[in-house]
Design an enzyme around this catalytic site. Sequence first.
Site, PDB file in Angstrom:
ATOM      1  CB  THR A  11      -0.914   0.006   1.253  1.00  0.00           C
ATOM      2  OG1 THR A  11      -1.813  -1.072   1.127  1.00  0.00           O
ATOM      3  CG2 THR A  11      -1.690   1.289   1.389  1.00  0.00           C
ATOM      4  CG  ASP A  55      -1.817  -6.874  -2.395  1.00  0.00           C
ATOM      5  OD1 ASP A  55      -1.634  -7.563  -1.370  1.00  0.00           O
ATOM      6  OD2 ASP A  55      -2.732  -6.052  -2.496  1.00  0.00           O
ATOM      7  CB  SER A  56       2.583  -8.166   1.096  1.00  0.00           C
ATOM      8  OG  SER A  56       1.567  -8.057   2.061  1.00  0.00           O
ATOM      9  CB  SER A  57      -2.414 -10.793  -0.220  1.00  0.00           C
ATOM     10  OG  SER A  57      -2.686  -9.966  -1.305  1.00  0.00           O
ATOM     11  CB  THR A  87       0.105  -4.020   6.350  1.00  0.00           C
ATOM     12  OG1 THR A  87      -1.147  -4.028   5.666  1.00  0.00           O
ATOM     13  CG2 THR A  87       0.673  -2.616   6.394  1.00  0.00           C
ATOM     14  CG  ASP A  88      -2.813  -7.716   3.300  1.00  0.00           C
ATOM     15  OD1 ASP A  88      -3.246  -6.988   4.213  1.00  0.00           O
ATOM     16  OD2 ASP A  88      -3.327  -7.756   2.159  1.00  0.00           O
ATOM     17  CD  GLN A 272      -8.734 -21.505  17.549  1.00  0.00           C
ATOM     18  OE1 GLN A 272      -9.850 -21.048  17.514  1.00  0.00           O
ATOM     19  NE2 GLN A 272      -8.393 -22.614  16.928  1.00  0.00           N
ATOM     20  CB  CYS A 273      -5.581 -17.313  22.717  1.00  0.00           C
ATOM     21  SG  CYS A 273      -6.622 -18.483  23.558  1.00  0.00           S
TER      22      CYS A 273
END
Length: 327
Positions: A11, A55-57, A87-88, A272-273
């Site tokens: 971004t 795009d970092s995705s 940022t992804d 996953q907390c």
Amino acid sequence: MKIYIAYTGGTIGMVPSNQGLIPDAAFADHLTQHLNDADELTHEFVIEGYPSLIDSSNATGKDWQTIARDIEGRWHEFDAFIVLHGTDTMAYTAAALSFMFANSDKPIIVTGSQVPMYKVRTDAMINVMGAISACEELSGEKNSNGVFLFFAGRLIEGDRAHKAHTSDWQAFSSPNCPERGVLGIDWRWRSTETVKPPMSIQIPDMKEGVVTILPVFPGVQVAHWQGLLNESVRGAVLLSYGAGNAPDKDPALLALLKTATDRGVVIVNVSQCGAGSVAAGAYAAGSALVKAGVISGKDMTYEAAFVKLSFLIGLDLSSEDIKNHFL
Ligand code: ASP
């Protein structure tokens, strides 16, 4: 100070297109202009945009390898390195660089922004200037280098960051480790031990598709995990409940895990907390995982556990050696 800044995509340097925001090939030139115009800055900057900006995705282990090899190739020429990234998956890349440049004796800082630099209300320059300031401080008096993710005033250890918010300026958290530094008007530093082991650079040929994530959810069945644990997989992050628990009343599920660990798949249990640590075996439901050969990821983020497995598998270590790195 000589600082190398790599724009990999994301971004921070994106501009609008018919399909939405895309990385701008001219961004490196714009940023160079911006930094040259800032007379307070006395550093020498070299800013390069990668030939294929992403795009970092879309990032994979191959991209971590490309960034690391780029830095390694310029190691002796520069005092500090800044990686501008989407940022992804920034937390994954920061973790990868922290394993590949273990105990780095120069600052390597990954940053980006929530809003592109071309917009008036953007966090781009705040984050870039903060990363530059962190480079100055770390290699100056503090003499305490390493790999970090810098975002919205927080300097987070590279293997401790987690993307925690989609739209706040403060997009990253450091769930189980205090930040190394916090930048307001001035820096506030957390003290660290001064004697660090010597640095080592290890950049493996990253293999794709060898690490997976196994989600635990109410009613999870063996069929859900079977495809994920396919023949090419050598490592898996098990996203368990609470302090490391998963259903222990479905023998087929546990048998699937045991068959995988018996054939050498390293399965790392991470909660996953999002914060806190796995306490392997505190509950019967967690002990069943231990019996199936699942090892504890303790208080690692799932991003760091995923990257560490990918890195160690890339180094061609045996399953036993990989497990020893998680002790
Ligand atoms: N999708 C973008 C990326 O990760 C988001 C961002 O940069 O913030 O490249």
